[in-house]
Structures are given as structure tokens and as C-alpha cells.
Design a protein around this motif. Structure first.
Motif, PDB file in Angstrom:
ATOM      1  N   PHE A 117      47.429  63.919  35.147  1.00  0.00           N
ATOM      2  CA  PHE A 117      47.112  61.686  36.261  1.00  0.00           C
ATOM      3  C   PHE A 117      46.541  61.282  36.729  1.00  0.00           C
ATOM      4  N   ASP A 118      45.195  62.440  37.041  1.00  0.00           N
ATOM      5  CA  ASP A 118      44.628  61.730  38.253  1.00  0.00           C
ATOM      6  C   ASP A 118      43.562  60.574  37.172  1.00  0.00           C
ATOM      7  N   LYS A 119      43.339  60.821  36.249  1.00  0.00           N
ATOM      8  CA  LYS A 119      42.296  59.853  36.288  1.00  0.00           C
ATOM      9  C   LYS A 119      42.923  58.500  35.458  1.00  0.00           C
ATOM     10  N   THR A 120      44.153  58.539  35.613  1.00  0.00           N
ATOM     11  CA  THR A 120      45.030  57.198  35.239  1.00  0.00           C
ATOM     12  C   THR A 120      45.026  56.497  36.999  1.00  0.00           C
ATOM     13  N   ARG A 121      45.516  57.346  37.037  1.00  0.00           N
ATOM     14  CA  ARG A 121      45.660  56.826  38.772  1.00  0.00           C
ATOM     15  C   ARG A 121      45.116  56.100  39.707  1.00  0.00           C
ATOM     16  N   GLN A 122      43.238  57.016  39.169  1.00  0.00           N
ATOM     17  CA  GLN A 122      42.422  56.505  39.370  1.00  0.00           C
ATOM     18  C   GLN A 122      42.128  55.033  39.127  1.00  0.00           C
ATOM     19  N   SER A 123      41.749  54.750  37.618  1.00  0.00           N
ATOM     20  CA  SER A 123      41.775  53.854  37.286  1.00  0.00           C
ATOM     21  C   SER A 123      43.031  52.322  37.862  1.00  0.00           C
ATOM     22  N   LEU A 124      44.109  53.221  38.195  1.00  0.00           N
ATOM     23  CA  LEU A 124      45.014  51.871  38.456  1.00  0.00           C
ATOM     24  C   LEU A 124      44.409  50.983  39.737  1.00  0.00           C
ATOM     25  N   LEU A 125      43.337  52.522  40.560  1.00  0.00           N
ATOM     26  CA  LEU A 125      43.007  51.870  42.527  1.00  0.00           C
ATOM     27  C   LEU A 125      41.640  50.839  41.813  1.00  0.00           C
ATOM     28  N   VAL A 126      41.156  51.477  40.390  1.00  0.00           N
ATOM     29  CA  VAL A 126      39.837  50.040  40.203  1.00  0.00           C
ATOM     30  C   VAL A 126      40.461  49.266  39.528  1.00  0.00           C
ATOM     31  N   ALA A 127      41.405  48.713  39.473  1.00  0.00           N
ATOM     32  CA  ALA A 127      41.954  48.029  38.369  1.00  0.00           C
ATOM     33  C   ALA A 127      42.543  47.102  40.199  1.00  0.00           C
ATOM     34  N   ARG A 128      42.994  47.117  41.041  1.00  0.00           N
ATOM     35  CA  ARG A 128      43.547  46.945  42.067  1.00  0.00           C
ATOM     36  C   ARG A 128      42.228  46.107  42.528  1.00  0.00           C
ATOM     37  N   ILE A 129      41.523  47.130  42.927  1.00  0.00           N
ATOM     38  CA  ILE A 129      39.978  45.955  43.807  1.00  0.00           C
ATOM     39  C   ILE A 129      39.924  44.884  42.573  1.00  0.00           C
ATOM     40  N   GLY A 130      39.691  45.329  41.310  1.00  0.00           N
ATOM     41  CA  GLY A 130      39.127  44.357  40.493  1.00  0.00           C
ATOM     42  C   GLY A 130      40.395  42.667  40.703  1.00  0.00           C
ATOM     43  N   VAL A 131      41.628  42.749  40.891  1.00  0.00           N
ATOM     44  CA  VAL A 131      42.707  41.985  41.543  1.00  0.00           C
ATOM     45  C   VAL A 131      42.232  41.187  42.681  1.00  0.00           C
ATOM     46  N   GLN A 132      41.831  42.062  43.586  1.00  0.00           N
ATOM     47  CA  GLN A 132      41.918  41.310  44.726  1.00  0.00           C
ATOM     48  C   GLN A 132      39.928  40.143  44.977  1.00  0.00           C
ATOM     49  N   GLN A 133      39.319  41.039  44.565  1.00  0.00           N
ATOM     50  CA  GLN A 133      37.963  40.488  43.966  1.00  0.00           C
ATOM     51  C   GLN A 133      37.778  39.399  43.288  1.00  0.00           C
ATOM     52  N   ARG A 134      39.435  38.653  41.929  1.00  0.00           N
ATOM     53  CA  ARG A 134      39.239  37.625  41.553  1.00  0.00           C
ATOM     54  C   ARG A 134      39.767  36.402  42.347  1.00  0.00           C
ATOM     55  N   LEU A 135      41.110  37.091  43.122  1.00  0.00           N
ATOM     56  CA  LEU A 135      41.498  36.057  44.446  1.00  0.00           C
ATOM     57  C   LEU A 135      40.595  36.152  45.509  1.00  0.00           C
ATOM     58  N   ASP A 136      39.903  36.359  45.838  1.00  0.00           N
ATOM     59  CA  ASP A 136      39.188  36.152  46.906  1.00  0.00           C
ATOM     60  C   ASP A 136      37.773  35.090  46.146  1.00  0.00           C
ATOM     61  N   GLY A 137      37.884  35.622  45.109  1.00  0.00           N
ATOM     62  CA  GLY A 137      36.663  34.206  44.661  1.00  0.00           C
ATOM     63  C   GLY A 137      37.625  32.861  44.171  1.00  0.00           C
ATOM     64  N   GLY A 138      38.709  32.870  44.176  1.00  0.00           N
ATOM     65  CA  GLY A 138      39.435  31.690  43.879  1.00  0.00           C
ATOM     66  C   GLY A 138      40.112  31.597  43.258  1.00  0.00           C
ATOM     67  N   GLN A 139      40.101  32.587  42.284  1.00  0.00           N
ATOM     68  CA  GLN A 139      40.596  33.093  40.995  1.00  0.00           C
ATOM     69  C   GLN A 139      42.608  33.969  40.610  1.00  0.00           C
ATOM     70  N   PHE A 140      43.300  32.701  41.284  1.00  0.00           N
ATOM     71  CA  PHE A 140      44.753  33.066  41.073  1.00  0.00           C
ATOM     72  C   PHE A 140      45.731  33.665  39.791  1.00  0.00           C
ATOM     73  N   GLY A 141      45.193  33.319  38.601  1.00  0.00           N
ATOM     74  CA  GLY A 141      46.238  34.476  37.451  1.00  0.00           C
ATOM     75  C   GLY A 141      46.973  35.408  38.162  1.00  0.00           C
ATOM     76  N   ASP A 142      46.255  35.871  38.368  1.00  0.00           N
ATOM     77  CA  ASP A 142      46.564  36.956  38.556  1.00  0.00           C
ATOM     78  C   ASP A 142      48.062  37.310  39.538  1.00  0.00           C
ATOM     79  N   LEU A 143      48.493  35.671  40.418  1.00  0.00           N
ATOM     80  CA  LEU A 143      49.345  36.152  40.798  1.00  0.00           C
ATOM     81  C   LEU A 143      50.406  34.929  39.667  1.00  0.00           C
ATOM     82  N   ASP A 144      50.890  35.525  39.125  1.00  0.00           N
ATOM     83  CA  ASP A 144      51.747  35.387  38.637  1.00  0.00           C
ATOM     84  C   ASP A 144      52.911  36.406  37.743  1.00  0.00           C
TER      85      ASP A 144
END
Length: 540
Positions: free
Chosen positions: A35-62
Motif C-alpha cells: 500500500f505505500d506506493k498508493t499512499r505516496q501518490s495520494l500525498l503528492v495529490a494533496r500537494i497538487g491541490v494546495q498548489q492550485r489553491l495557492d494559485g487562486g484555483q478553488f475548484g477542489d473546494l467543491d
């Protein structure tokens, strides 16, 4: 016997060897490799969400459009409560030291949430001794004497629920194939492997609280872990029950999906109120509109918090599972009857709000609060739960969950209070203590995180003080920190060098472009000195 690819860097002696057995380590290795490979990919996805939010893209908050069919389908419900979880009207929480385990199980609360997460500083000794203590409690071999007092488990203790660490934390003292293991899988795996069958034989089961999730795919990962683990030790699928703490802003938009992913193992959702406030600020750190006033003003009655509560209750009861209320951090005040009564009245009001809103239970942090909480729920909740309170009138939109209209001001007292809480908690944490009484409140990582993130937010946006109209700056906060440092050792039992670590950390945090994700991740390396062992570093 050496287990290929597995390296235990923390000490293994005495009873530690009874927990870190070869068979248990093989199970941990199997969890990691599966399971760790999946865990790591999900953590990378979290980083992507935060980067989009920091850039003013709020689509993930829906609410996710791809799962609209799941939310619209009225036919699916979750599993029935596991044995001992039918009535959860009061749950006590706390770390897993031996005295706490006995007192919590004997408290009269319906369940005890034994915590390897926010109220636990994850030193090696705390983690492994905690596993020993829970093992002994389950087998009724935990009785002991300390300071001339006898601690003995009662005939009818609370049902036991365990909270492992979140997906984001590594366990650096155990590596598999030269990579640090997941802290979540380490905590879950050792407890499950050693105790699942004993719990079932005692008429209970392996029950868990799952923290810090941000996406329904993270719940899917837990469900896959549960299926694998039940097969591994040859117990029936769907024996495990898990309650998810909705304590991140993204998870508020994924409540039904999280229940759906875990539906055959689900025991409901919990309003993790303090972490939720922290996440609300952190996820919207690039949004000036999300600047909040003093922490004391961000109550459960403000718009975004009330919306989150109403949606959680509606969602859980629609799917026939428990909607658990949040933590009352108040603790009894000794030596001041008037102050104690005022504090307990706040507890009564909070629990009354929860039970009349439709919650099926609530959290407390101290055994002496149990009577108050139990009386309120006994008076207003006559059955084992309130699943019949459907709250069908509730209509919560994304805008409601993101509403930043919070009455209140940012004050000098608010800054000083946050500084004191963050300093005291961080100093205690690096000394190995993750749960401290402070100013008549039981503080854990969640409340310290609100303090830290608010100080960063106020400095970052130059928020103004109510009293003077002056802008809050990093240098202003540094002065408040320096003023507070001498008093910290009077508030908590910590060494001066640990206060210095906390002060330096806090001063540096408020100068950063972006506040970091978790103080527990930031401060984890300082526990290396506590453990006396070299660690492997995170892969991310």
C-alpha cells in the motif's frame, strides 16, 4: 530472526520484543509493500491541490462532480454498528500511557479513543509502550500500582477505539526496503495484528478512528488495507469498524463519498472541530478573505462551522451511521469553585448544542467531565442514537462551507494567547509529551496548530490589532514570543532548551511565504534525541 528488507532502528528489548515480533514485522512489511506506493501518490495529490489553491484555483473546494451519482443514490447504507458501538453518547479520548488507559476505560464513558495521533508525541517509547498498554488492557492484565495507588480495570470498561497517525506521517524508526514505513500503517498494523482476534473473542472488535483525510480516495486506501488485513489473519471481512474524523476542509466536500468507500467498515463521521478550523485557514492560506479573528471567536455557531456540522449530521443519518460531536477541551478547575462552575456551564452548553442538533455522541478529554456530558445526552437522547433525526431540511452549499464572515477582532490578547499555546505545546511535544493542560484546557496538536497558523496568517496579511490599529508583523510576534518564553516552564514541565526550540520554530514559521503543513512533521526530527537512535528520512 532477521526479516528480509525490514530494519528496526528503535530499541528492541524487554516487552518491546513482545510487540515487535517477527510475525508482526512480516505483517507490517506486507502492508508497506502492498500500500505505500498508493499512499505516496495520494500525498503528492494533496500537494497538487494546495498548489492550485495557492494559485487562486478553488475548484477542489467543491463537491466532486464525478461522484454525484453516489450522493444522489438513496439506496446504499453503511454497516450496522459493531458490538459495543451501538451507543456512543460519550467518548473519552487521550494518549496511551498506562495510567491514562486505565482511567479512561474506567471513566464511565461508553468508549475510549486511545490516541497515537494528536495527543501523542510519537517517540519510540510512547508508541511501543502504548501498544503494550493496549494489549494488556484487552487481556485484562493492565492492573498496576503507582505512588501508593492501585490502578485496576473495572468489570465493565469502555469499548476501545484506536486512532493511528494520519497518512502524511512516516515512522522513521522502522524501514522496509530502505524506506520509512507509514506511521498510520505502523500504528494500525501492530494493534490489529496483536489484538483483533482477542477483541472479537471478548465480544468486541478492532475499531479505529481515522484522522486527517482530505479525499475519498484516501478512504478507499484504508478500506483496501482493512480487506487485506482481515484476510491476512483469517477473520471475516467487514469485522473492522472505522469512524472518520472530518477535520480537513477538502474532506467536508467528500463526506458521502468517504462513507461510501468505507461503507462495509464504517462506524460514522466525527466533527474534528479544532483541526477543521486549522485546515480551513491552511488550505485557504493564499486567500486574504479567509483571515479569521481571535481563536476564541471562531465558535461552533459561526457560519462555516455550523454548516459543516449540519451537513455531517444529515450525511451520517442518511446512511445510518453515527454523527459524532467534537471535543470539549475544558478540564475541571481546582481551588476556584466559581471559575470551575463557569467552565462546566460552557461544557453543558456545548453538549446541549450537539445533542439538540442531532449528534449521536460527543467527546471529552477528562474523566470528571463524563457525568456532565452523560447527563445532557441521557436527558435529550433517549435511544442509543439519533439516526431518525434525518435533518432533511438542511441545504448546505459549497459557499456555506467557505463562508468567512466571522464576527470578532484580532487583539493583543489573542496574539499573546496563541503564542503561549504554541510555545508551550511545541516545547512539550519535543520533550515527548503530546497532551498538556494549559489555562484550564487540555491542549493537543490540533489547538496548537490553530495558534500557529493564525499567527502566520495575521503576519502574512498584516492584520491590524483592534487596540492600536497597528499591523501585525513577524517582528511584532517575535517580541511577543520573547516576552512569553520565561513563563513557559511555569505552565508546563519542560526544559529550557525545549522552550528555545519552540521559540525559534515559531519565529521562523511566521516569516515563511507559506505556513508549513504540520508542526508534527516539522518537529519530528527533535524526537530523535529523545529516542537515542538514528532515523531514516522521509522519501517526500
Amino acid at each position: 530472526m532477521a526479516i528480509p528488507g525490514v530494519n528496526v532502528l528503535g530499541p528492541r528489548n524487554g516487552q518491546f520484543n513482545e510487540i515487535l515480533t517477527d510475525d508482526a514485522l512480516r505483517f507490517l512489511a506486507a502492508l508497506h509493500r502492498t500500500f505505500d506506493k498508493t499512499r505516496q501518490s495520494l500525498l503528492v495529490a494533496r500537494i497538487g491541490v494546495q498548489q492550485r489553491l495557492d494559485g487562486g484555483q478553488f475548484g477542489d473546494l467543491d463537491f466532486p462532480p464525478e461522484t454525484a451519482h453516489i450522493r444522489a443514490d438513496p439506496s446504499w447504507i453503511c454497516a450496522p454498528p459493531g458490538p459495543g458501538l451501538e451507543d456512543r453518547r460519550v467518548e473519552i479520548t487521550g494518549p496511551t500511557d498506562r495510567k491514562m488507559v486505565v482511567n479512561a476505560l474506567n471513566s464511565g464513558a461508553k468508549t475510549f479513543m486511545a490516541d497515537f495521533e494528536d495527543s501523542n508525541a510519537p517517540s519510540w517509547n510512547n508508541l511501543v509502550n502504548g501498544q503494550i498498554n493496549l494489549r494488556d488492557a484487552i487481556r485484562r492484565k493492565i492492573d498496576f500500582e503507582q505512588g501508593g495507588k492501585s490502578y485496576k480495570l473495572s468489570e465493565n470498561p469502555a469499548a476501545l477505539i484506536v486512532r493511528p497517525r494520519g497518512w502524511h506521517l512516516d515512522e522513521p524508526r522502522l524501514t522496509v526496503d530502505n524506506r520509512a514505513m507509514s506511521g498510520a500503517l505502523f500504528d494500525f498494523g501492530l494493534y490489529f495484528y496483536h489484538n483483533a482476534k482477542a477483541l472479537i473473542a471478548a465480544g468486541s472488535g478492532p475499531y479505529f478512528y481515522l484522522p486527517k483525510m482530505e479525499h475519498y480516495l484516501e478512504a478507499r486506501l484504508w478500506n483496501d488495507v482493512f480487506l487485506f488485513s482481515q484476510s491476512y489473519i483469517h477473520i471475516p471481512h467487514n469485522t473492522i469498524r472505522a469512524t472518520v474524523l472530518v477535520e480537513t476542509l477538502p474532506a467536508a466536500f467528500h463526506m458521502e463519498e468517504i462513507l461510501f468507500e468505507l461503507r462495509n467498515h464504517s462506524a460514522g463521521l466525527n466533527c474534528g472541530r479544532w483541526d477543521y478550523i486549522f485546515s480551513f485557514i491552511k488550505k485557504r492560506r493564499a486567500d486574504r478573505r479567509a483571515v479569521l479573528p481571535d481563536r476564541k471567536d471562531v465558535t461552533m455557531e459561526v457560519g462555516f462551522m455550523d454548516s459543516y456540522v449540519r451537513l455531517l449530521i444529515q450525511t451520517c443519518h442518511k446512511r445510518k451511521v453515527a454523527a459524532m460531536g467534537g471535543m470539549s477541551a475544558m478540564i475541571p478547575i481546582k481551588g476556584d469553585e466559581a471559575a470551575n462552575e463557569a467552565a462546566m456551564n460552557k461544557v453543558r452548553a456545548d453538549k446541549l448544542r450537539e445533542v439538540t442538533a442531532g449528534h449521536d455522541g460527543t467527546w471529552i478529554a477528562h474523566p470528571l467531565i463524563n457525568k456532565i456530558a452523560m447527563e445532557i445526552f441521557d436527558k435529550y437522547m433517549h435511544g442509543p442514537n439519533q439516526y431518525h433525526v434525518r435533518r432533511e431540511e438542511v441545504k448546505v452549499t459549497a459557499a456555506d462551507l467557505l463562508d468567512t464572515k466571522v464576527p470578532g477582532q484580532i487583539t493583543e490578547e489573542g496574539v499573546a494567547s496563541n503564542v503561549s499555546a504554541a510555545l508551550a505545546y511545541c516545547a512539550a511535544w519535543v520533550s515527548g509529551n503530546g497532551c498538556i493542560p494549559l489555562n484550564n484546557l487540555m491542549e493537543d496538536a490540533a489547538t496548537a496548530e490553530i495558534a500557529r497558523i493564525q499567527l502566520w496568517q495575521w503576519a502574512h496579511y498584516g492584520a491590524t490589532l483592534q487596540e492600536s490599529g497597528d499591523a501585525i508583523t513577524a517582528s511584532y510576534i517575535a517580541k511577543v514570543v520573547d516576552k512569553a518564553v520565561p513563563s513557559i516552564t511555569k505552565l508546563v514541565k519542560v526544559q529550557d532548551d525545549h522552550v528555545s526550540i519552540a521559540a525559534a520554530y515559531l519565529k521562523e514559521q511566521v516569516k515563511q511565504q507559506w505556513a508549513s503543513d504540520f508542526l508534527t512533521t516539522d518537529l519530528m526530527p527533535y524526537l530523535e534525541k529523545v529516542d537515542g537512535a538514528k532515523w531514516v528520512r522521509s522519501a517526500l
